[in-house]
Design an enzyme around this catalytic site. Structure first.
Site: not given
Length: 512
Positions: A132, A271
Protein backbone atom coordinates in the site's frame (compact mmCIF):
# COMPACT_ATOMS: atom_id res chain seq x y z
CA UNK A 1 19.66 5.07 8.54
CA UNK A 2 17.39 3.08 6.22
CA UNK A 3 16.00 -0.13 7.69
CA UNK A 4 14.83 -3.44 6.27
CA UNK A 5 12.50 -5.89 7.98
CA UNK A 6 13.12 -9.52 6.99
CA UNK A 7 10.81 -12.42 7.93
CA UNK A 8 10.75 -15.35 5.52
CA UNK A 9 9.52 -18.92 5.54
CA UNK A 10 11.48 -19.87 2.41
CA UNK A 11 15.05 -19.01 3.36
CA UNK A 12 16.54 -19.77 -0.04
CA UNK A 13 19.12 -17.07 -0.81
CA UNK A 14 18.18 -14.98 2.23
CA UNK A 15 21.67 -14.86 3.78
CA UNK A 16 23.19 -13.51 0.56
CA UNK A 17 20.37 -11.00 0.08
CA UNK A 18 20.64 -9.84 3.70
CA UNK A 19 24.35 -9.27 3.14
CA UNK A 20 23.54 -7.18 0.04
CA UNK A 21 21.08 -5.06 2.03
CA UNK A 22 23.58 -4.58 4.84
CA UNK A 23 26.36 -3.61 2.44
CA UNK A 24 23.98 -1.07 0.89
CA UNK A 25 23.76 0.60 4.31
CA UNK A 26 20.46 -0.77 5.63
CA UNK A 27 19.96 -1.79 9.24
CA UNK A 28 18.39 -5.26 9.33
CA UNK A 29 15.50 -6.20 11.62
CA UNK A 30 14.36 -9.80 11.65
CA UNK A 31 12.29 -12.46 13.39
CA UNK A 32 12.99 -15.84 14.93
CA UNK A 33 14.61 -18.39 12.65
CA UNK A 34 15.17 -15.80 9.92
CA UNK A 35 17.24 -13.68 12.29
CA UNK A 36 19.19 -16.78 13.31
CA UNK A 37 19.96 -17.61 9.66
CA UNK A 38 21.14 -14.06 8.96
CA UNK A 39 23.29 -13.93 12.12
CA UNK A 40 24.79 -17.34 11.28
CA UNK A 41 25.95 -15.85 7.98
CA UNK A 42 27.84 -13.16 9.89
CA UNK A 43 25.49 -10.33 8.93
CA UNK A 44 24.50 -7.85 11.70
CA UNK A 45 20.79 -8.15 12.56
CA UNK A 46 18.48 -6.74 15.23
CA UNK A 47 15.73 -9.00 16.66
CA UNK A 48 12.26 -7.56 16.13
CA UNK A 49 11.50 -7.75 19.86
CA UNK A 50 14.28 -5.20 20.44
CA UNK A 51 12.23 -2.79 18.30
CA UNK A 52 8.79 -3.59 19.68
CA UNK A 53 9.79 -4.16 23.29
CA UNK A 54 7.47 -7.17 23.20
CA UNK A 55 8.58 -10.83 22.95
CA UNK A 56 7.47 -13.23 20.25
CA UNK A 57 4.43 -14.99 21.70
CA UNK A 58 2.18 -18.03 21.35
CA UNK A 59 4.72 -20.24 19.56
CA UNK A 60 5.49 -17.46 17.11
CA UNK A 61 1.88 -16.61 16.24
CA UNK A 62 2.52 -13.01 17.32
CA UNK A 63 5.81 -11.44 16.22
CA UNK A 64 5.35 -8.35 14.08
CA UNK A 65 1.79 -7.24 14.88
CA UNK A 66 2.89 -4.06 16.62
CA UNK A 67 2.56 -0.27 15.94
CA UNK A 68 6.34 0.19 15.86
CA UNK A 69 6.48 -2.26 12.97
CA UNK A 70 3.36 -1.37 11.04
CA UNK A 71 3.70 2.33 11.84
CA UNK A 72 7.22 2.25 10.40
CA UNK A 73 5.88 0.68 7.22
CA UNK A 74 2.62 2.60 6.72
CA UNK A 75 3.74 6.08 7.73
CA UNK A 76 3.81 8.49 4.77
CA UNK A 77 7.17 10.17 4.45
CA UNK A 78 6.74 13.94 4.43
CA UNK A 79 3.20 13.70 5.81
CA UNK A 80 3.44 11.64 9.00
CA UNK A 81 6.98 12.58 10.06
CA UNK A 82 5.96 14.60 13.13
CA UNK A 83 3.53 11.91 14.28
CA UNK A 84 6.24 9.28 13.90
CA UNK A 85 8.63 11.37 15.99
CA UNK A 86 5.97 11.94 18.64
CA UNK A 87 5.21 8.21 18.84
CA UNK A 88 8.84 7.12 18.70
CA UNK A 89 8.39 5.19 15.47
CA UNK A 90 11.22 4.88 12.98
CA UNK A 91 10.58 4.19 9.27
CA UNK A 92 11.05 0.78 7.67
CA UNK A 93 12.06 1.17 4.04
CA UNK A 94 12.29 -2.42 2.75
CA UNK A 95 10.05 -5.34 3.74
CA UNK A 96 11.23 -8.83 2.80
CA UNK A 97 8.53 -11.41 3.54
CA UNK A 98 7.37 -14.70 2.10
CA UNK A 99 4.57 -16.71 3.59
CA UNK A 100 4.13 -20.00 5.41
CA UNK A 101 3.79 -22.91 2.94
CA UNK A 102 0.04 -23.40 3.33
CA UNK A 103 -0.72 -24.89 -0.11
CA UNK A 104 2.29 -27.19 0.05
CA UNK A 105 1.22 -28.41 3.50
CA UNK A 106 -2.28 -29.17 2.22
CA UNK A 107 -0.86 -30.96 -0.83
CA UNK A 108 1.27 -33.14 1.44
CA UNK A 109 -1.89 -34.62 2.98
CA UNK A 110 -1.33 -33.03 6.38
CA UNK A 111 -4.04 -33.09 9.00
CA UNK A 112 -6.31 -30.02 9.35
CA UNK A 113 -4.65 -28.84 12.57
CA UNK A 114 -1.26 -28.71 10.85
CA UNK A 115 -2.76 -26.89 7.87
CA UNK A 116 -4.30 -24.30 10.19
CA UNK A 117 -0.89 -23.54 11.70
CA UNK A 118 0.41 -22.77 8.20
CA UNK A 119 -2.08 -19.92 7.76
CA UNK A 120 0.16 -16.87 7.94
CA UNK A 121 -1.27 -13.80 9.67
CA UNK A 122 1.57 -11.38 10.27
CA UNK A 123 3.17 -12.02 6.89
CA UNK A 124 0.20 -10.95 4.72
CA UNK A 125 -0.34 -7.92 6.98
CA UNK A 126 3.28 -6.83 6.47
CA UNK A 127 3.13 -7.42 2.72
CA UNK A 128 -0.12 -5.53 2.23
CA UNK A 129 1.05 -2.61 4.39
CA UNK A 130 4.29 -2.29 2.45
CA UNK A 131 2.57 -2.66 -0.92
CA UNK A 132 0.00 0.00 0.00
CA UNK A 133 2.81 2.38 0.90
CA UNK A 134 4.98 1.35 -2.06
CA UNK A 135 5.88 4.98 -2.86
CA UNK A 136 8.09 4.87 0.24
CA UNK A 137 8.59 1.16 0.89
CA UNK A 138 9.89 -1.67 -1.31
CA UNK A 139 8.16 -5.01 -0.66
CA UNK A 140 10.01 -8.18 -1.65
CA UNK A 141 7.98 -11.42 -1.62
CA UNK A 142 10.05 -13.91 -3.62
CA UNK A 143 13.69 -15.03 -3.79
CA UNK A 144 13.39 -14.46 -7.54
CA UNK A 145 13.24 -10.72 -6.82
CA UNK A 146 16.40 -10.52 -4.70
CA UNK A 147 18.87 -10.01 -7.53
CA UNK A 148 16.92 -7.16 -9.14
CA UNK A 149 16.52 -5.30 -5.85
CA UNK A 150 20.20 -5.80 -4.99
CA UNK A 151 21.27 -4.42 -8.38
CA UNK A 152 19.26 -1.23 -7.90
CA UNK A 153 20.59 -0.76 -4.38
CA UNK A 154 24.12 -1.04 -5.73
CA UNK A 155 23.26 1.84 -8.05
CA UNK A 156 22.05 3.95 -5.14
CA UNK A 157 18.28 3.44 -4.66
CA UNK A 158 15.30 1.29 -5.55
CA UNK A 159 13.40 3.02 -8.36
CA UNK A 160 9.73 3.94 -8.25
CA UNK A 161 9.13 1.65 -11.23
CA UNK A 162 10.51 -1.40 -9.44
CA UNK A 163 8.59 -0.52 -6.28
CA UNK A 164 5.32 -0.48 -8.25
CA UNK A 165 6.21 -3.78 -9.89
CA UNK A 166 7.02 -5.33 -6.52
CA UNK A 167 3.76 -4.01 -5.03
CA UNK A 168 1.70 -5.53 -7.85
CA UNK A 169 3.43 -8.88 -7.33
CA UNK A 170 2.82 -8.58 -3.58
CA UNK A 171 -0.94 -8.09 -3.88
CA UNK A 172 -1.14 -10.96 -6.40
CA UNK A 173 0.81 -13.11 -3.95
CA UNK A 174 -1.47 -12.44 -0.98
CA UNK A 175 -4.58 -12.80 -3.15
CA UNK A 176 -3.40 -16.21 -4.33
CA UNK A 177 -2.53 -17.21 -0.78
CA UNK A 178 -5.95 -16.21 0.56
CA UNK A 179 -7.65 -17.99 -2.35
CA UNK A 180 -5.87 -21.21 -1.44
CA UNK A 181 -7.02 -20.93 2.16
CA UNK A 182 -10.61 -20.07 1.17
CA UNK A 183 -10.75 -23.05 -1.21
CA UNK A 184 -9.41 -25.38 1.48
CA UNK A 185 -12.02 -24.23 3.98
CA UNK A 186 -14.75 -24.64 1.37
CA UNK A 187 -13.73 -28.22 0.64
CA UNK A 188 -13.39 -28.96 4.35
CA UNK A 189 -17.01 -27.86 4.63
CA UNK A 190 -17.99 -30.05 1.68
CA UNK A 191 -16.39 -33.07 3.35
CA UNK A 192 -18.49 -32.31 6.43
CA UNK A 193 -21.67 -32.14 4.36
CA UNK A 194 -21.64 -28.38 3.82
CA UNK A 195 -21.65 -26.36 0.58
CA UNK A 196 -20.28 -28.49 -2.24
CA UNK A 197 -18.89 -25.65 -4.36
CA UNK A 198 -17.43 -22.42 -2.93
CA UNK A 199 -19.45 -19.21 -3.22
CA UNK A 200 -16.39 -17.36 -4.50
CA UNK A 201 -13.65 -18.85 -6.64
CA UNK A 202 -10.25 -17.32 -7.43
CA UNK A 203 -7.73 -19.19 -9.56
CA UNK A 204 -4.35 -19.19 -7.81
CA UNK A 205 -1.72 -19.80 -10.45
CA UNK A 206 1.62 -18.13 -11.03
CA UNK A 207 3.09 -17.59 -14.47
CA UNK A 208 6.09 -19.81 -15.00
CA UNK A 209 7.03 -19.03 -18.57
CA UNK A 210 5.79 -17.55 -21.80
CA UNK A 211 5.11 -20.13 -24.48
CA UNK A 212 6.09 -19.65 -28.11
CA UNK A 213 2.42 -19.14 -29.05
CA UNK A 214 -1.04 -20.54 -28.37
CA UNK A 215 -3.21 -22.82 -30.46
CA UNK A 216 -2.27 -20.67 -33.46
CA UNK A 217 0.80 -18.52 -34.13
CA UNK A 218 -1.09 -15.23 -33.69
CA UNK A 219 -2.16 -16.09 -30.12
CA UNK A 220 0.05 -15.28 -27.11
CA UNK A 221 0.27 -18.02 -24.47
CA UNK A 222 1.91 -18.76 -21.13
CA UNK A 223 2.22 -21.59 -18.60
CA UNK A 224 0.88 -21.08 -15.08
CA UNK A 225 1.48 -23.31 -12.06
CA UNK A 226 -0.20 -23.86 -8.73
CA UNK A 227 1.63 -24.58 -5.47
CA UNK A 228 0.94 -28.32 -5.34
CA UNK A 229 4.17 -29.38 -7.04
CA UNK A 230 2.16 -32.00 -8.90
CA UNK A 231 0.42 -32.35 -12.22
CA UNK A 232 1.53 -31.53 -15.74
CA UNK A 233 2.19 -27.84 -15.07
CA UNK A 234 4.78 -28.91 -12.49
CA UNK A 235 6.38 -31.62 -14.63
CA UNK A 236 10.15 -31.97 -14.96
CA UNK A 237 11.40 -31.92 -18.55
CA UNK A 238 14.38 -34.19 -19.16
CA UNK A 239 14.90 -33.54 -22.85
CA UNK A 240 13.62 -32.09 -26.08
CA UNK A 241 12.26 -28.78 -27.31
CA UNK A 242 10.20 -26.46 -25.08
CA UNK A 243 6.58 -27.51 -24.65
CA UNK A 244 3.93 -25.71 -26.69
CA UNK A 245 0.36 -24.78 -25.76
CA UNK A 246 -0.99 -27.66 -27.86
CA UNK A 247 1.58 -30.05 -26.38
CA UNK A 248 0.24 -29.27 -22.92
CA UNK A 249 -3.36 -29.85 -24.01
CA UNK A 250 -2.60 -33.22 -25.59
CA UNK A 251 -0.28 -34.36 -22.80
CA UNK A 252 -2.91 -33.57 -20.16
CA UNK A 253 -5.38 -35.79 -22.05
CA UNK A 254 -2.83 -38.57 -22.45
CA UNK A 255 -1.77 -38.57 -18.80
CA UNK A 256 -5.39 -38.68 -17.66
CA UNK A 257 -6.11 -41.55 -20.04
CA UNK A 258 -3.12 -43.59 -18.85
CA UNK A 259 -3.84 -43.03 -15.16
CA UNK A 260 -7.49 -44.02 -15.52
CA UNK A 261 -6.19 -47.61 -15.40
CA UNK A 262 -4.87 -49.50 -12.41
CA UNK A 263 -2.93 -51.94 -14.59
CA UNK A 264 0.15 -50.89 -16.53
CA UNK A 265 -1.23 -48.63 -19.26
CA UNK A 266 -0.12 -46.50 -22.18
CA UNK A 267 -2.19 -43.89 -24.00
CA UNK A 268 -1.41 -42.21 -27.30
CA UNK A 269 -3.24 -38.94 -27.96
CA UNK A 270 -3.50 -36.65 -30.97
CA UNK A 271 -5.49 -33.40 -30.91
CA UNK A 272 -6.86 -34.25 -27.45
CA UNK A 273 -8.37 -37.59 -28.57
CA UNK A 274 -6.87 -41.05 -28.16
CA UNK A 275 -5.24 -42.84 -31.10
CA UNK A 276 -4.91 -45.84 -28.85
CA UNK A 277 -5.03 -46.97 -25.24
CA UNK A 278 -3.91 -50.35 -23.91
CA UNK A 279 -3.00 -52.23 -20.76
CA UNK A 280 -0.44 -54.99 -20.56
CA UNK A 281 1.85 -57.03 -18.35
CA UNK A 282 4.65 -54.53 -19.02
CA UNK A 283 4.85 -51.01 -20.38
CA UNK A 284 6.44 -52.02 -23.69
CA UNK A 285 3.61 -54.48 -24.42
CA UNK A 286 0.99 -51.87 -23.50
CA UNK A 287 2.64 -49.36 -25.84
CA UNK A 288 2.77 -51.84 -28.71
CA UNK A 289 -0.94 -52.61 -28.34
CA UNK A 290 -1.88 -48.94 -28.07
CA UNK A 291 0.14 -48.05 -31.16
CA UNK A 292 -1.44 -50.89 -33.15
CA UNK A 293 -4.90 -49.34 -32.75
CA UNK A 294 -4.13 -46.50 -35.17
CA UNK A 295 -0.46 -46.30 -36.28
CA UNK A 296 -1.23 -43.60 -38.83
CA UNK A 297 -2.71 -41.15 -36.33
CA UNK A 298 -0.04 -41.95 -33.74
CA UNK A 299 2.48 -40.18 -35.99
CA UNK A 300 3.21 -36.88 -34.25
CA UNK A 301 1.19 -37.89 -31.20
CA UNK A 302 1.75 -37.67 -27.46
CA UNK A 303 2.47 -40.82 -25.44
CA UNK A 304 1.83 -41.21 -21.71
CA UNK A 305 2.45 -44.19 -19.44
CA UNK A 306 1.40 -44.79 -15.86
CA UNK A 307 4.58 -46.77 -15.15
CA UNK A 308 8.29 -45.98 -15.68
CA UNK A 309 9.39 -46.15 -19.31
CA UNK A 310 11.69 -49.12 -19.93
CA UNK A 311 14.36 -49.76 -22.54
CA UNK A 312 11.90 -51.96 -24.44
CA UNK A 313 9.32 -49.20 -24.73
CA UNK A 314 12.00 -46.66 -25.64
CA UNK A 315 13.26 -48.87 -28.48
CA UNK A 316 9.69 -49.08 -29.82
CA UNK A 317 9.30 -45.31 -29.62
CA UNK A 318 12.61 -44.49 -31.28
CA UNK A 319 11.53 -44.95 -34.94
CA UNK A 320 8.14 -43.24 -34.40
CA UNK A 321 7.82 -39.47 -34.70
CA UNK A 322 6.43 -38.49 -31.30
CA UNK A 323 5.97 -35.01 -29.87
CA UNK A 324 5.97 -35.83 -26.15
CA UNK A 325 6.45 -38.86 -23.92
CA UNK A 326 5.29 -38.49 -20.31
CA UNK A 327 5.68 -40.96 -17.45
CA UNK A 328 6.30 -41.07 -13.69
CA UNK A 329 9.95 -42.05 -14.36
CA UNK A 330 12.36 -43.28 -17.02
CA UNK A 331 14.91 -46.06 -16.70
CA UNK A 332 18.44 -44.79 -17.38
CA UNK A 333 18.92 -46.87 -20.54
CA UNK A 334 15.47 -45.79 -21.79
CA UNK A 335 16.39 -42.14 -21.24
CA UNK A 336 19.64 -42.64 -23.14
CA UNK A 337 17.72 -43.95 -26.15
CA UNK A 338 15.02 -41.28 -26.07
CA UNK A 339 17.52 -38.43 -25.77
CA UNK A 340 18.93 -39.36 -29.18
CA UNK A 341 15.69 -37.87 -30.54
CA UNK A 342 16.66 -34.24 -29.91
CA UNK A 343 13.19 -32.79 -30.46
CA UNK A 344 11.30 -35.34 -28.35
CA UNK A 345 9.96 -33.72 -25.20
CA UNK A 346 10.53 -36.06 -22.24
CA UNK A 347 8.46 -35.29 -19.15
CA UNK A 348 8.39 -36.73 -15.64
CA UNK A 349 4.82 -36.16 -14.43
CA UNK A 350 3.26 -36.89 -11.07
CA UNK A 351 -0.50 -36.74 -11.66
CA UNK A 352 -2.61 -34.40 -9.59
CA UNK A 353 -6.12 -35.43 -8.69
CA UNK A 354 -7.88 -32.10 -8.60
CA UNK A 355 -11.25 -31.85 -6.87
CA UNK A 356 -12.53 -29.04 -9.10
CA UNK A 357 -12.79 -28.73 -12.87
CA UNK A 358 -12.90 -25.08 -14.01
CA UNK A 359 -13.71 -24.05 -17.59
CA UNK A 360 -13.44 -20.38 -18.60
CA UNK A 361 -16.36 -18.85 -20.47
CA UNK A 362 -16.83 -15.25 -21.61
CA UNK A 363 -17.44 -13.13 -18.55
CA UNK A 364 -16.56 -15.85 -16.05
CA UNK A 365 -16.29 -19.60 -15.69
CA UNK A 366 -18.25 -22.73 -14.98
CA UNK A 367 -16.97 -25.13 -12.37
CA UNK A 368 -17.81 -28.69 -11.48
CA UNK A 369 -16.58 -31.49 -9.31
CA UNK A 370 -13.89 -33.47 -11.11
CA UNK A 371 -15.17 -36.63 -12.82
CA UNK A 372 -13.52 -39.52 -11.02
CA UNK A 373 -13.78 -43.28 -11.32
CA UNK A 374 -15.43 -45.13 -8.43
CA UNK A 375 -16.81 -48.56 -7.62
CA UNK A 376 -19.73 -47.65 -9.89
CA UNK A 377 -17.38 -48.17 -12.82
CA UNK A 378 -16.93 -51.92 -12.31
CA UNK A 379 -19.16 -54.72 -13.53
CA UNK A 380 -20.20 -55.53 -9.96
CA UNK A 381 -22.27 -52.33 -9.98
CA UNK A 382 -23.69 -52.69 -13.48
CA UNK A 383 -27.06 -54.02 -14.55
CA UNK A 384 -27.17 -56.87 -17.09
CA UNK A 385 -30.13 -56.08 -19.36
CA UNK A 386 -29.52 -58.26 -22.43
CA UNK A 387 -27.67 -61.44 -23.40
CA UNK A 388 -25.67 -63.82 -21.24
CA UNK A 389 -23.43 -62.68 -18.39
CA UNK A 390 -19.99 -61.94 -19.79
CA UNK A 391 -17.13 -64.32 -19.12
CA UNK A 392 -14.03 -63.18 -17.24
CA UNK A 393 -12.08 -62.07 -20.32
CA UNK A 394 -15.03 -60.12 -21.71
CA UNK A 395 -15.64 -58.45 -18.36
CA UNK A 396 -12.00 -57.34 -18.31
CA UNK A 397 -12.38 -55.84 -21.77
CA UNK A 398 -15.68 -54.16 -20.88
CA UNK A 399 -14.19 -52.54 -17.79
CA UNK A 400 -11.12 -51.50 -19.80
CA UNK A 401 -13.32 -50.00 -22.53
CA UNK A 402 -15.48 -48.17 -19.98
CA UNK A 403 -12.44 -46.62 -18.30
CA UNK A 404 -10.91 -45.71 -21.65
CA UNK A 405 -13.99 -44.08 -23.19
CA UNK A 406 -13.73 -41.32 -20.56
CA UNK A 407 -10.83 -39.75 -22.45
CA UNK A 408 -12.69 -39.63 -25.78
CA UNK A 409 -14.47 -36.41 -26.76
CA UNK A 410 -18.24 -36.87 -26.97
CA UNK A 411 -20.07 -38.35 -28.68
CA UNK A 412 -17.76 -41.25 -27.84
CA UNK A 413 -17.78 -44.89 -28.89
CA UNK A 414 -14.79 -47.09 -28.15
CA UNK A 415 -14.15 -50.66 -29.29
CA UNK A 416 -11.70 -52.86 -27.39
CA UNK A 417 -10.29 -56.35 -27.54
CA UNK A 418 -7.60 -58.02 -25.47
CA UNK A 419 -7.01 -54.99 -23.23
CA UNK A 420 -6.48 -52.58 -26.12
CA UNK A 421 -8.53 -50.17 -28.15
CA UNK A 422 -9.16 -51.30 -31.72
CA UNK A 423 -11.48 -48.54 -32.91
CA UNK A 424 -12.50 -45.12 -31.62
CA UNK A 425 -15.35 -42.89 -32.80
CA UNK A 426 -15.13 -39.42 -31.35
CA UNK A 427 -16.34 -35.85 -31.62
CA UNK A 428 -19.36 -36.54 -33.81
CA UNK A 429 -22.61 -34.63 -33.44
CA UNK A 430 -24.67 -37.82 -33.30
CA UNK A 431 -23.97 -41.22 -31.80
CA UNK A 432 -24.74 -43.15 -35.01
CA UNK A 433 -21.83 -41.46 -36.80
CA UNK A 434 -19.55 -42.19 -33.83
CA UNK A 435 -20.53 -45.87 -34.04
CA UNK A 436 -19.87 -45.92 -37.78
CA UNK A 437 -16.51 -44.20 -37.32
CA UNK A 438 -15.42 -46.59 -34.56
CA UNK A 439 -16.29 -49.62 -36.70
CA UNK A 440 -14.66 -48.16 -39.81
CA UNK A 441 -11.44 -47.37 -37.99
CA UNK A 442 -11.39 -50.78 -36.35
CA UNK A 443 -11.76 -52.56 -39.68
CA UNK A 444 -9.47 -50.41 -41.84
CA UNK A 445 -6.58 -49.36 -39.60
CA UNK A 446 -5.44 -52.84 -38.60
CA UNK A 447 -5.44 -56.42 -39.75
CA UNK A 448 -8.86 -57.90 -40.52
CA UNK A 449 -12.25 -56.95 -39.17
CA UNK A 450 -11.20 -56.04 -35.65
CA UNK A 451 -14.71 -54.95 -34.69
CA UNK A 452 -15.93 -58.56 -34.86
CA UNK A 453 -15.74 -60.06 -31.39
CA UNK A 454 -14.75 -56.76 -29.79
CA UNK A 455 -16.61 -55.08 -26.95
CA UNK A 456 -17.95 -51.51 -27.13
CA UNK A 457 -18.33 -48.71 -24.62
CA UNK A 458 -20.53 -45.66 -25.12
CA UNK A 459 -19.93 -42.64 -22.88
CA UNK A 460 -23.67 -41.82 -22.82
CA UNK A 461 -26.94 -43.56 -23.65
CA UNK A 462 -28.08 -44.57 -27.12
CA UNK A 463 -31.00 -42.23 -27.92
CA UNK A 464 -32.25 -44.73 -30.52
CA UNK A 465 -31.46 -48.32 -31.38
CA UNK A 466 -29.80 -47.36 -34.69
CA UNK A 467 -26.38 -46.63 -33.18
CA UNK A 468 -26.32 -49.92 -31.33
CA UNK A 469 -27.40 -51.73 -34.50
CA UNK A 470 -24.30 -50.42 -36.30
CA UNK A 471 -22.19 -52.09 -33.62
CA UNK A 472 -24.21 -55.31 -33.62
CA UNK A 473 -24.02 -55.61 -37.41
CA UNK A 474 -20.23 -55.24 -37.19
CA UNK A 475 -20.05 -58.25 -34.86
CA UNK A 476 -19.55 -56.55 -31.50
CA UNK A 477 -20.09 -59.15 -28.78
CA UNK A 478 -20.87 -56.99 -25.75
CA UNK A 479 -21.73 -53.37 -25.00
CA UNK A 480 -21.52 -51.22 -21.89
CA UNK A 481 -23.44 -47.95 -21.75
CA UNK A 482 -25.02 -45.70 -19.11
CA UNK A 483 -28.66 -46.09 -20.07
CA UNK A 484 -31.18 -43.41 -19.21
CA UNK A 485 -32.78 -42.81 -22.61
CA UNK A 486 -36.56 -42.70 -22.90
CA UNK A 487 -36.00 -45.38 -25.57
CA UNK A 488 -33.85 -47.69 -23.44
CA UNK A 489 -36.42 -50.44 -23.93
CA UNK A 490 -35.98 -50.24 -27.72
CA UNK A 491 -32.19 -50.43 -27.43
CA UNK A 492 -32.33 -53.33 -24.98
CA UNK A 493 -34.79 -55.18 -27.22
CA UNK A 494 -32.43 -54.72 -30.18
CA UNK A 495 -29.58 -56.17 -28.10
CA UNK A 496 -31.72 -59.14 -27.10
CA UNK A 497 -32.64 -59.81 -30.75
CA UNK A 498 -28.99 -59.61 -31.77
CA UNK A 499 -27.84 -61.85 -28.93
CA UNK A 500 -25.44 -59.16 -27.70
CA UNK A 501 -24.62 -58.86 -24.01
CA UNK A 502 -25.45 -55.40 -22.71
CA UNK A 503 -24.71 -53.81 -19.37
CA UNK A 504 -26.06 -50.48 -18.05
CA UNK A 505 -23.77 -48.53 -15.72
CA UNK A 506 -26.29 -45.82 -14.75
CA UNK A 507 -23.26 -43.49 -14.74
CA UNK A 508 -22.24 -41.18 -17.58
CA UNK A 509 -18.75 -40.00 -18.54
CA UNK A 510 -19.08 -37.16 -21.04
CA UNK A 511 -15.87 -35.35 -22.01
CA UNK A 512 -16.58 -32.22 -24.04
Amino acid sequence: MARALISVSNKSGIAEFARSLSQAGLELISTGSTAAAIAAAGVPVTPVEAITGFPESFDGRVKTLHPKVHGGILARRGTDDSAMEQLGIEPIDVVVVNLYPFAETVASGAQPAECIEQIDIGGPALIRAAAKNHRDVAVVTSPDQYAGVARELEQGAITEGLKRELAAAAFAHTASYDAAIAAWFAWQGADAGGTQLPDELSPRWSKTEDLRYGENPHQAAALYRDDSGRGLANATQLGGKPMSFNNYQDTEAAVRAAYDHERTAVAIVKHANPCGVAVGDDVARAHALAHACDPQSAYGGVVAANRPVTRGMAEQLKPIFTEVVAAPAFDDDALEILRTKKNLRILVVEPAGGSLDIRPISGGAVAQEADVLTERDTVASWELVAGQPADEATIADLEFAWRSVRCVKSNAILLAKGGATVGVGMGQVNRVDSCKLAVERANTLGDGERARGAVAASDAFFPFADGFEVLANAGVSAVVQPGGSIRDADVIEAAQRAGVTMYLTHTRHFAH
